[in-house]
Design a protein around this motif. Structure first.
Motif, mmCIF file in Angstrom:
data_model
loop_
_atom_site.group_PDB
_atom_site.id
_atom_site.type_symbol
_atom_site.label_atom_id
_atom_site.label_comp_id
_atom_site.label_asym_id
_atom_site.label_seq_id
_atom_site.Cartn_x
_atom_site.Cartn_y
_atom_site.Cartn_z
ATOM 1 N N VAL A 162 -7.617 35.147 -18.371
ATOM 2 C CA VAL A 162 -7.357 36.175 -17.847
ATOM 3 C C VAL A 162 -7.292 37.154 -18.532
ATOM 4 C CG1 VAL A 162 -6.230 37.321 -15.764
ATOM 5 C CG2 VAL A 162 -6.631 34.843 -15.547
ATOM 6 N N ILE A 163 -7.684 38.273 -18.390
ATOM 7 C CA ILE A 163 -7.441 39.820 -19.044
ATOM 8 C C ILE A 163 -6.999 40.341 -17.951
ATOM 9 C CG2 ILE A 163 -8.615 41.696 -20.480
ATOM 10 C CD1 ILE A 163 -10.703 39.902 -21.365
ATOM 11 N N LEU A 164 -5.723 40.965 -18.100
ATOM 12 C CA LEU A 164 -5.006 41.767 -17.201
ATOM 13 C C LEU A 164 -4.929 43.200 -17.436
ATOM 14 C CD1 LEU A 164 -3.588 41.587 -14.382
ATOM 15 C CD2 LEU A 164 -1.560 41.178 -16.084
ATOM 16 N N ALA A 165 -5.540 44.062 -16.662
ATOM 17 C CA ALA A 165 -5.508 45.396 -16.899
ATOM 18 C C ALA A 165 -4.126 46.114 -16.874
ATOM 19 C CB ALA A 165 -6.494 46.185 -16.010
ATOM 20 N N GLU A 166 -3.854 47.138 -17.489
ATOM 21 C CA GLU A 166 -2.896 47.855 -17.611
ATOM 22 C C GLU A 166 -3.248 49.437 -18.187
ATOM 23 O OE1 GLU A 166 0.911 49.246 -17.109
ATOM 24 O OE2 GLU A 166 0.515 47.440 -16.685
ATOM 25 N N PRO A 167 -3.109 50.261 -17.295
ATOM 26 C CA PRO A 167 -2.258 50.203 -16.171
ATOM 27 C C PRO A 167 -3.114 49.633 -14.794
ATOM 28 C CG PRO A 167 -2.871 52.652 -16.551
ATOM 29 C CD PRO A 167 -3.413 51.654 -17.510
ATOM 30 N N ARG A 198 -6.938 53.552 -13.766
ATOM 31 C CA ARG A 198 -7.424 52.469 -13.477
ATOM 32 C C ARG A 198 -9.009 52.258 -13.468
ATOM 33 N NH1 ARG A 198 -2.984 53.903 -12.170
ATOM 34 N NH2 ARG A 198 -1.334 52.741 -11.563
ATOM 35 N N GLN A 199 -9.874 53.081 -13.461
ATOM 36 C CA GLN A 199 -11.149 52.925 -13.523
ATOM 37 C C GLN A 199 -11.443 52.696 -14.979
ATOM 38 O OE1 GLN A 199 -13.220 56.394 -11.728
ATOM 39 N NE2 GLN A 199 -12.159 56.165 -9.829
ATOM 40 N N ASN A 200 -10.662 53.530 -15.933
ATOM 41 C CA ASN A 200 -10.956 53.496 -17.325
ATOM 42 C C ASN A 200 -10.903 51.941 -17.759
ATOM 43 O OD1 ASN A 200 -11.934 55.874 -17.643
ATOM 44 N ND2 ASN A 200 -10.107 56.696 -18.224
ATOM 45 N N ALA A 201 -9.610 51.475 -17.369
ATOM 46 C CA ALA A 201 -9.080 49.876 -17.462
ATOM 47 C C ALA A 201 -10.113 49.173 -16.973
ATOM 48 C CB ALA A 201 -7.715 49.808 -17.118
ATOM 49 N N VAL A 202 -10.444 49.051 -15.809
ATOM 50 C CA VAL A 202 -11.680 48.036 -15.589
ATOM 51 C C VAL A 202 -12.811 48.210 -16.221
ATOM 52 C CG1 VAL A 202 -13.313 48.020 -13.382
ATOM 53 C CG2 VAL A 202 -10.811 48.117 -12.972
ATOM 54 N N LYS A 203 -13.286 49.306 -16.748
ATOM 55 C CA LYS A 203 -14.603 49.147 -17.623
ATOM 56 C C LYS A 203 -14.108 48.806 -18.818
ATOM 57 C CE LYS A 203 -16.382 53.917 -16.230
ATOM 58 N NZ LYS A 203 -16.931 55.384 -16.719
ATOM 59 N N ALA A 204 -12.859 48.754 -19.382
ATOM 60 C CA ALA A 204 -12.486 48.123 -20.738
ATOM 61 C C ALA A 204 -12.495 46.583 -20.565
ATOM 62 C CB ALA A 204 -11.206 48.766 -21.082
ATOM 63 N N ILE A 205 -12.008 46.173 -19.422
ATOM 64 C CA ILE A 205 -11.963 44.571 -19.320
ATOM 65 C C ILE A 205 -13.288 43.886 -18.905
ATOM 66 C CG2 ILE A 205 -9.493 44.729 -18.983
ATOM 67 C CD1 ILE A 205 -9.913 44.033 -16.083
ATOM 68 N N ALA A 206 -14.074 45.026 -18.095
ATOM 69 C CA ALA A 206 -15.375 44.252 -17.547
ATOM 70 C C ALA A 206 -16.250 44.268 -18.611
ATOM 71 C CB ALA A 206 -15.850 45.281 -16.635
ATOM 72 N N ALA A 207 -16.177 44.730 -19.942
ATOM 73 C CA ALA A 207 -17.104 44.707 -21.168
ATOM 74 C C ALA A 207 -16.835 43.153 -21.507
ATOM 75 C CB ALA A 207 -16.778 45.700 -22.019
ATOM 76 N N VAL A 220 -13.970 33.939 -18.305
ATOM 77 C CA VAL A 220 -13.136 34.823 -18.418
ATOM 78 C C VAL A 220 -13.004 35.921 -17.170
ATOM 79 C CG1 VAL A 220 -12.199 36.873 -19.752
ATOM 80 C CG2 VAL A 220 -13.620 34.940 -20.865
ATOM 81 N N VAL A 221 -11.931 35.891 -16.600
ATOM 82 C CA VAL A 221 -11.676 36.853 -15.354
ATOM 83 C C VAL A 221 -10.799 37.983 -15.567
ATOM 84 C CG1 VAL A 221 -10.760 36.978 -12.881
ATOM 85 C CG2 VAL A 221 -11.822 34.626 -13.885
ATOM 86 N N GLY A 222 -11.459 39.118 -15.244
ATOM 87 C CA GLY A 222 -10.590 40.419 -15.584
ATOM 88 C C GLY A 222 -9.781 40.687 -14.148
#
Length: 321
Positions: free
Chosen positions: A10-15, A207-216, A265-267
């Motif tokens: 799991v990749i956990l986004a922060e923030p 939160r949108q930026n973090a999602v983009k980062a982990i989605a990649a 891999v789950v973000g």
């Protein structure tokens, strides 16, 4: 063995999760219950999360659709999404003890709406007409406001190209979608005025930026958030727009096992009104399915704090921490 042969993680986004405005709004209800005792009435959901609403209801908060449902003279809390001047006037007429939990960033948009109206501008409000925040902002200048919900709507406005206009946005929208609408409006109205800084709140952006980062780097994105949470839904859309599979998970029971098939891999992230306990429950459930390795990806640091209304602090400063 997974499709790729990689170990499951799991990749956990922060923030992720609660923003300052949500923390403040929830704390306002808690402090009001302590000061006045139950029942305390809340107009609409204090924030758009069913877990939070259930928890506060159990403590004595009564959620109503309209201030008209609040007994005369009782305590009435306005939700974080804000209200129109007509609602405030009606609450005053009914002698309600009003506590305002409107997010300060939403209040800033209300101020911008009043300024545009004062200056004689037509207000182009980018947002969704059925969202409570948009209803509140619209109510500050209803005779001068047009809601624009898409590029197509922007292109089909019947205003003259030299019309005096200014635009505002709902704070919880997708940055990319909003940018496309603003570009369409600028093409129609070259002299259009806009906010000095964008209206989309820092928490939604982060939160949108973090999602983009982990989605990649993820096969699947799961966003914890309620189905009526605009910023959570936008996060799912942002993930899908990057090409990732993505789903909204209101509560852990909503996780579907078939989503995890052939996934390595789950973000994971959470909308600004989703409590961390729901994220923890989701991580526990993912671990049961073999996703035990946890990696944190931090794309921003948030240290914003909003104070409580003076009516709850007896004039002393207090913070929603």
């Amino acid at each position: 063995m997974t499709r790729t042969g990689r170990s499951k993680k799991v990749i956990l986004a922060e923030p992720r999760g609660f923003c300052a405005g949500v923390r403040r709004a929830i704390l306002i209800v808690e402090e009001a219950l302590t000061k006045y005792g139950p029942p305390v009435y809340v107009r609409k959901e204090i924030v758009h999360n069913q877990h939070v609403v259930r928890s506060l209801r159990q403590r004595g908060a009564v959620f109503v659709e309209s201030e008209e449902e609040v007994p005369e003279g009782a305590v009435c809390i306005f939700s974080a999404h804000g209200v129109s001047p007509a609602v405030r006037a009606n609450a005053t007429r009914r002698e309600l003890t009003v506590i305002d939990a409107t997010c300060p960033l939403v209040a800033k948009v209300h101020q911008e709406a009043r300024r545009h109206a004062r200056d004689g501008k037509t207000i182009l409000l980018i947002g969704h007409a059925n969202h409570e925040e948009v209803e509140g902002t619209f109510g500050h200048a209803p005779d001068r406001t047009i809601i624009v919900d898409s590029v197509e709507t922007a292109q089909n406005l019947t205003l003259a190209p030299d019309a005096t206009v200014g635009y505002l946005t709902q704070t919880t929208l997708s940055l990319d979608e909003t940018s496309d609408i603003v570009d369409a409006l600028n093409a129609r109205f070259p002299a259009m005025a806009g906010p000095a800084k964008g209206d989309i709140c820092y928490a939604s952006q982060n939160r949108q930026n973090a999602v983009k980062a982990i989605a990649a780097r993820s096969d699947l994105i799961l966003v914890v958030g309620s189905t009526n949470s605009s910023n959570s839904i936008r996060m799912v859309e942002v993930a899908r727009n990057t090409g990732a599979a993505a789903h909204l998970v209101p509560e852990v029971a909503d996780l579907r096992e078939e989503w995890l098939r052939d996934v390595s891999v789950v973000g994971v992230s959470a909308g600004a009104s989703a409590p961390e306990i729901l994220v923890e429950q989701l991580l526990d459930r993912l671990a049961e399915h073999g996703f035990r390795d946890l990696e944190l990806e931090q794309t921003a640091v948030e240290n914003v704090v909003f104070g409580l209304p003076s009516s709850l602090t007896n004039g002393e400063s207090a913070h929603a921490s």
